[in-house]
Design an enzyme around this catalytic site. Structure first.
Site, PDB file in Angstrom:
ATOM      1  N   CYS B 122       0.888  -1.167   0.000  1.00 44.16           N
ATOM      2  CA  CYS B 122       0.000   0.000   0.000  1.00 44.16           C
ATOM      3  C   CYS B 122       0.919   1.206   0.000  1.00 44.16           C
ATOM      4  O   CYS B 122       1.502   1.538   1.031  1.00 44.16           O
ATOM      5  CB  CYS B 122      -0.909   0.005   1.226  1.00 44.16           C
ATOM      6  N   CYS B 125      -0.682   4.496   2.214  1.00 47.11           N
ATOM      7  CA  CYS B 125      -0.711   4.463   3.686  1.00 47.11           C
ATOM      8  C   CYS B 125      -0.096   3.136   4.094  1.00 47.11           C
ATOM      9  O   CYS B 125       1.097   2.955   3.872  1.00 47.11           O
ATOM     10  CB  CYS B 125      -2.100   4.725   4.250  1.00 47.11           C
ATOM     11  N   SER B 126      -0.870   2.214   4.622  1.00 42.89           N
ATOM     12  CA  SER B 126      -0.314   0.885   4.871  1.00 42.89           C
ATOM     13  C   SER B 126      -1.458  -0.106   4.992  1.00 42.89           C
ATOM     14  O   SER B 126      -1.485  -0.926   5.902  1.00 42.89           O
ATOM     15  CB  SER B 126       0.536   0.858   6.135  1.00 42.89           C
ATOM     16  N   CYS B 127      -2.416  -0.046   4.059  1.00 37.65           N
ATOM     17  CA  CYS B 127      -3.582  -0.925   4.094  1.00 37.65           C
ATOM     18  C   CYS B 127      -3.141  -2.382   4.113  1.00 37.65           C
ATOM     19  O   CYS B 127      -2.184  -2.756   3.426  1.00 37.65           O
ATOM     20  CB  CYS B 127      -4.468  -0.667   2.885  1.00 37.65           C
TER      21      CYS B 127
END
Lengths: 219, 222
Positions: B122, B125-127
């Site tokens: 991701c 963001c950091s999905c």
């Protein structure tokens, strides 16, 4: 916004450091930030896209020099003030200056299991008619909005192919700005590495990016 | 990870800064104080229930984790009908094992084969698919991984010790929407006749992100 969060394709970020037997949290404050962020999300004053946008507004130099849960802390403080749940003075002094603004449904421990397992899908049963189908060639728009967008910079102006239609989803670019859900089709769009990064990139490999109708134009 | 390889693929034009709040989340006293103050403020104002915070934290620290995803993978390896359902409607198939909910409402499972290798990132963001993998590791959230996975996926994989043959196609999945991706790794050789539980024990988090293969089970020592 063209913020420091939009990292795809940047150089010079150093090696990937993978920790062996990594704990879920490294510090107690990380646990608390995680818990507070999830819990206050259930107050219903903002949505997940607004949460992401709040973190993105951390100044670039700070964003790159801090950790994930520091980004969360920045975003949480920002939202709490922006939505009127805390005053800037309260945040600065740490002292409450009055009750919460209006009756709010506060998440209780007994409901945690239920709300987590229910989740909250961004899929919608109705939305704008789809503009593309699998196999269609598309161009990702060359847009640079100052607000929130999920169209990463490295894909803008690039050509891809619709790989699959995920169905109708909330559009984060408006939802994150408080401009409504604007539900529309979201697709997995395949971009070759060559298209993204030029002739030096592998001919065989590709990146699939999830994009919405409003991000795309027909080729 | 081989540090020599890491150096080649890694930072070529700057020295990695190990001072300050580095990638391992070194604490800042200021941050700790800020968090404590914020929590007491939110509790005093009745905006959060401290017991709910504890329950949220406990869920992701002790209950949800990659052992969930490993069960999904093992089931797919032994049960072709389940695998088909998983690839066609991942959320429903995963829910058959009781995993669902926040940050995994709309799942997509992508299959690694001898010809195609999938990798999930991701960049914005950091999905990450919480119900099946828990919370993401620090490296997944790092600027290094998020910047490079879409630009030089083969280099990233090499950094994780996985050298892919040229004929294998690499597909990177950038989780820019609310779809959450889980890689179905290839079942390793030497696992014929193993039970679903034994297979699940072999499946690693990194294999389900796509930065590793599931290793063949170690041969028993003589």
């Amino acid at each position: 916004m063209n913020g420091a969060h939009d990292l795809g394709g940047m150089h010079g970020m150093g090696p990937i450091v993978a920790e062996q037997d990594e704990p879920v949290f490294h510090h107690e404050w990380e646990r608390r930030v995680f818990g507070m962020t999830l819990a206050t999300g259930f107050l219903g004053k903002w949505n997940i896209d607004m949460s992401r946008y709040a973190r993105e507004q951390m100044p670039g130099p700070s964003y790159l020099n801090t950790t994930y849960y520091e980004h969360w802390l920045f975003g949480l403080e920002r939202l709490l003030v922006e939505k009127g749940l805390l005053s800037p003075d309260e945040l600065r002094t740490g002292r409450p200056q009055g009750p919460a603004p209006d009756p709010l449904r506060v998440l209780r421990a007994r409901d945690v299991g239920k709300v987590l397992s229910e989740g909250g899908s961004a899929r919608r049963s109705q939305g704008a008619p789809r503009r593309f189908k699998p196999g269609d060639r598309v161009l990702a728009r060359n847009i640079h909005p100052l607000g929130h967008t999920r169209l990463p910079r490295y894909a803008r102006g690039k050509r891809g192919v619709i790989e699959r239609d995920h169905g109708v989803f909330v559009f984060p670019d408006t939802n994150g700005m408080g401009l409504g859900e604007k539900p529309q089709h979201c697709y997995s769009v395949r971009f070759t590495l060559r298209e993204l990064w030029g002739p030096g990139a592998s001919r065989r490999d590709s990146v699939h990016i999830d994009l919405w109708d409003d991000h795309l134009e027909p080729v | 990870m081989d540090p020599a390889k890491e150096e080649i693929v890694g930072s070529s034009d700057h020295d990695h800064d190990h001072d300050g709040p580095g990638p391992h989340g070194a604490p800042l006293t200021e941050t700790q104080l800020r968090v404590k103050a914020l929590e007491s403020l939110l509790v005093d104002k009745g905006l959060v229930d401290p017991a709910a915070l504890d329950a949220l934290i406990d869920t992701y620290e002790t209950q949800v984790g990659p052992h969930n995803g490993a069960r999904v993978v093992a089931r797919a390896w032994v049960n072709p009908a389940f695998k088909q359902r998983l690839l066609e409607n991942a959320s429903a198939a995963i829910a058959e094992l009781g995993f669902a909910g926040r940050q995994g409402e709309d799942m997509v499972v992508i299959e690694n084969t001898s010809k195609v290798h999938n990798l999930v990132v991701c960049t914005l963001c950091s999905c990450y698919p919480w119900p099946v993998l828990g919370l993401p590791p620090v490296w997944y959230k790092s600027a290094a991984y998020r910047s490079r996975a879409v630009f030089d996926p083969r280099g990233v994989l090499r950094e994780f010790g996985l050298e892919l043959p040229k004929h294998v196609e690499v597909r990177v999945w950038d989780s820019t929407a609310e779809l959450r991706y889980l890689v179905l790794p290839e079942r390793p050789a030497g696992t014929e006749g193993m039970s679903e539980e034994q297979l699940a024990a072999l499946v690693t988090r990194n294999a389900m992100i796509g930065v590793a293969r599931v290793p063949s089970p170690a041969k028993p020592a003589r």
